[in-house]
Design an enzyme around this catalytic site. Structure first.
Site, PDB file in Angstrom:
ATOM      1  N   HIS A  20      40.798  36.243  42.575  1.00  0.00           N
ATOM      2  CA  HIS A  20      41.246  37.614  42.854  1.00  0.00           C
ATOM      3  C   HIS A  20      40.108  38.454  43.426  1.00  0.00           C
ATOM      4  O   HIS A  20      39.329  39.080  42.704  1.00  0.00           O
ATOM      5  CB  HIS A  20      41.777  38.246  41.556  1.00  0.00           C
ATOM      6  CG  HIS A  20      42.499  39.542  41.779  1.00  0.00           C
ATOM      7  ND1 HIS A  20      43.776  39.778  41.322  1.00  0.00           N
ATOM      8  CD2 HIS A  20      42.141  40.690  42.411  1.00  0.00           C
ATOM      9  CE1 HIS A  20      44.166  40.991  41.662  1.00  0.00           C
ATOM     10  NE2 HIS A  20      43.176  41.582  42.323  1.00  0.00           N
ATOM     11  N   HIS A  22      39.416  41.137  46.824  1.00  0.00           N
ATOM     12  CA  HIS A  22      39.926  41.837  48.006  1.00  0.00           C
ATOM     13  C   HIS A  22      38.868  41.787  49.106  1.00  0.00           C
ATOM     14  O   HIS A  22      37.787  42.355  48.951  1.00  0.00           O
ATOM     15  CB  HIS A  22      40.265  43.284  47.662  1.00  0.00           C
ATOM     16  CG  HIS A  22      41.431  43.403  46.729  1.00  0.00           C
ATOM     17  ND1 HIS A  22      42.681  43.759  47.142  1.00  0.00           N
ATOM     18  CD2 HIS A  22      41.530  43.176  45.391  1.00  0.00           C
ATOM     19  CE1 HIS A  22      43.513  43.764  46.106  1.00  0.00           C
ATOM     20  NE2 HIS A  22      42.835  43.412  45.032  1.00  0.00           N
ATOM     21  N   HIS A 205      50.112  42.053  41.525  1.00  0.00           N
ATOM     22  CA  HIS A 205      49.374  43.018  40.703  1.00  0.00           C
ATOM     23  C   HIS A 205      50.380  43.658  39.744  1.00  0.00           C
ATOM     24  O   HIS A 205      51.318  44.334  40.192  1.00  0.00           O
ATOM     25  CB  HIS A 205      48.778  44.129  41.564  1.00  0.00           C
ATOM     26  CG  HIS A 205      47.503  43.780  42.267  1.00  0.00           C
ATOM     27  ND1 HIS A 205      47.452  42.933  43.337  1.00  0.00           N
ATOM     28  CD2 HIS A 205      46.219  44.185  42.036  1.00  0.00           C
ATOM     29  CE1 HIS A 205      46.185  42.830  43.757  1.00  0.00           C
ATOM     30  NE2 HIS A 205      45.423  43.577  42.984  1.00  0.00           N
ATOM     31  N   GLU A 208      48.424  46.537  35.131  1.00  0.00           N
ATOM     32  CA  GLU A 208      46.982  46.819  35.254  1.00  0.00           C
ATOM     33  C   GLU A 208      46.558  48.142  34.589  1.00  0.00           C
ATOM     34  O   GLU A 208      45.694  48.123  33.711  1.00  0.00           O
ATOM     35  CB  GLU A 208      46.574  46.813  36.736  1.00  0.00           C
ATOM     36  CG  GLU A 208      45.088  47.141  36.944  1.00  0.00           C
ATOM     37  CD  GLU A 208      44.686  47.209  38.418  1.00  0.00           C
ATOM     38  OE1 GLU A 208      45.566  47.106  39.298  1.00  0.00           O
ATOM     39  OE2 GLU A 208      43.489  47.378  38.679  1.00  0.00           O
ATOM     40  N   ASP A 289      37.633  41.136  41.792  1.00  0.00           N
ATOM     41  CA  ASP A 289      38.441  42.191  42.400  1.00  0.00           C
ATOM     42  C   ASP A 289      37.778  42.792  43.648  1.00  0.00           C
ATOM     43  O   ASP A 289      38.162  42.480  44.762  1.00  0.00           O
ATOM     44  CB  ASP A 289      38.766  43.285  41.381  1.00  0.00           C
ATOM     45  CG  ASP A 289      40.100  43.979  41.670  1.00  0.00           C
ATOM     46  OD1 ASP A 289      40.861  43.491  42.532  1.00  0.00           O
ATOM     47  OD2 ASP A 289      40.395  45.008  41.032  1.00  0.00           O
TER      48      ASP A 289
END
Ligand SMILES: [Zn+2]
Length: 344
Positions: A20, A22, A205, A208, A289
């Protein structure tokens, strides 16, 4: 600008899987600074650079963090720049953390929103080129995930599902991201069904932010969207039935300790529910992330879990094994990179 890493030699040596991350928020900081300068943004001091781009302390709520992401997105002026961004993201993962299996995700709509001149096809080509350059140089297998934004209409997102399904774009999975408090996942169920039927992996997602009841999105992702994995999902801790569902289906959580702390999803790393979820029997995995702007890397996340949460090496190895199994990268490609793990 990274926090000091107190990682043991064993942690450093452990081959790792990152599921995970980005891509557009994984920019190497020197590169981000260079891009900022090309946009005439004053980053002449560390303080000015940090103020404009970095998230180093909790910002209160996820929405303000999402807003800060825009600053990084906005300085990426050309498709070709993403070739370098992709290569460096892979290189940093390997050199800093010994990552051998890496999944990078991005939302084409997020980049194109601000850069109307950009062409999605050229953008994807540049990213693939950067990834392939890294795969040639390092023993690392990389897969790309296409993100849909909850804030966009179903009609617009359908364009991106079709984009993700084109074989030449080499996506291994589809994801849904952005503000899950104000935008429910239900309208996007048909798009995820379409992607799943066509063979893409599904990660969503969900669960969260620290908002009561938000774990319902984890249930929707699993039962209605065909999720194979859940992005974050740490709020599963609020509902034993959601935990039972995750265990029953064997669905891994892509947990990101530093990000979860910085976005306010948990009040500190020490109070992150990672250990409780692992001990309950959930397949927990460790991820970064947004390593560039959140000043972390995967080795740092492993080290934090050992020092702040009392997680031992055997647990981290188990998490890595689950992550390896759950990676959407084709098995032969995964095995090839993983089996080179002893190569210096
Ligand atoms: Zn994410």
């Amino acid at each position: 600008m990274l926090k000091p890493i107190l990682a043991s030699a064993d942690l450093r040596a452990m081959p790792k899987v990152e599921l995970h991350c980005h891509l557009e928020l994984a920019l190497r900081q020197n590169t981000l600074r260079e891009f900022a300068q090309k946009n005439d943004i004053d980053v002449s001091t560390d303080a000015a650079f940090a103020q404009a781009f970095l998230i180093q302390e909790p910002m209160g709520e996820l929405k303000s963090v999402l807003h800060k992401f825009l600053n990084t997105r906005d300085v990426i002026l050309k498709e070709e720049w993403m070739e370098r961004v992709a290569f460096e993201a892979c290189e940093d993962m390997y050199l800093q953390s010994n990552v051998r299996i890496l999944e990078l995700r991005y939302a084409p709509s997020f980049l194109l929103d601000h850069h109307k001149h950009m062409d999605a096809y050229r953008l994807q080509k540049a990213i693939i080129s950067g990834v392939e350059r890294a795969e040639e140089k390092y023993p690392i297998a990389v897969g790309l995930i296409c993100i849909l934004q909850r804030t966009k209409s179903v009609e617009e997102n359908e364009i991106w599902v079709d984009f993700a399904l084109k074989p030449q774009h080499q996506f291994v999975a589809l994801d849904l991201a952005d503000n899950e408090v104000d935008f429910d996942p239900e309208p996007f169920i048909p798009l995820f069904k379409k992607a799943k039927d066509a063979g893409l992996g599904i990660t969503v997602h969900a669960g969260e932010p620290n908002v009561p009841g938000i774990s319902r999105n984890i249930r929707t992702a699993i039962e209605k969207m065909g999720a194979d994995r859940i992005g974050h999902g740490l709020q599963a801790i609020e509902d034993p039935e959601v935990i039972a569902l995750l265990i029953d289906r064997g669905i891994p959580l892509e947990l990101c300790p530093t990000s979860n702390w910085l976005t306010g999803a948990c009040s500190s790393i020490a109070t992150h529910p990672f250990k409780a979820l692992f001990e309950a029997g959930v397949k927990t995995t460790v991820n970064t992330d947004d390593p560039g702007i959140m000043c972390t890397n995967l080795l740092n996340e492993y080290a934090l879990l050992t020092t702040e949460c009392g997680i031992d090496l055997a647990t981290l190895e188990a998490c890595n094994a689950w992550a390896l199994e759950a990676s959407f990268i084709p098995t032969t490609k995964k095995e090839s990179a993983w089996n080179q793990r002893l190569r210096p």
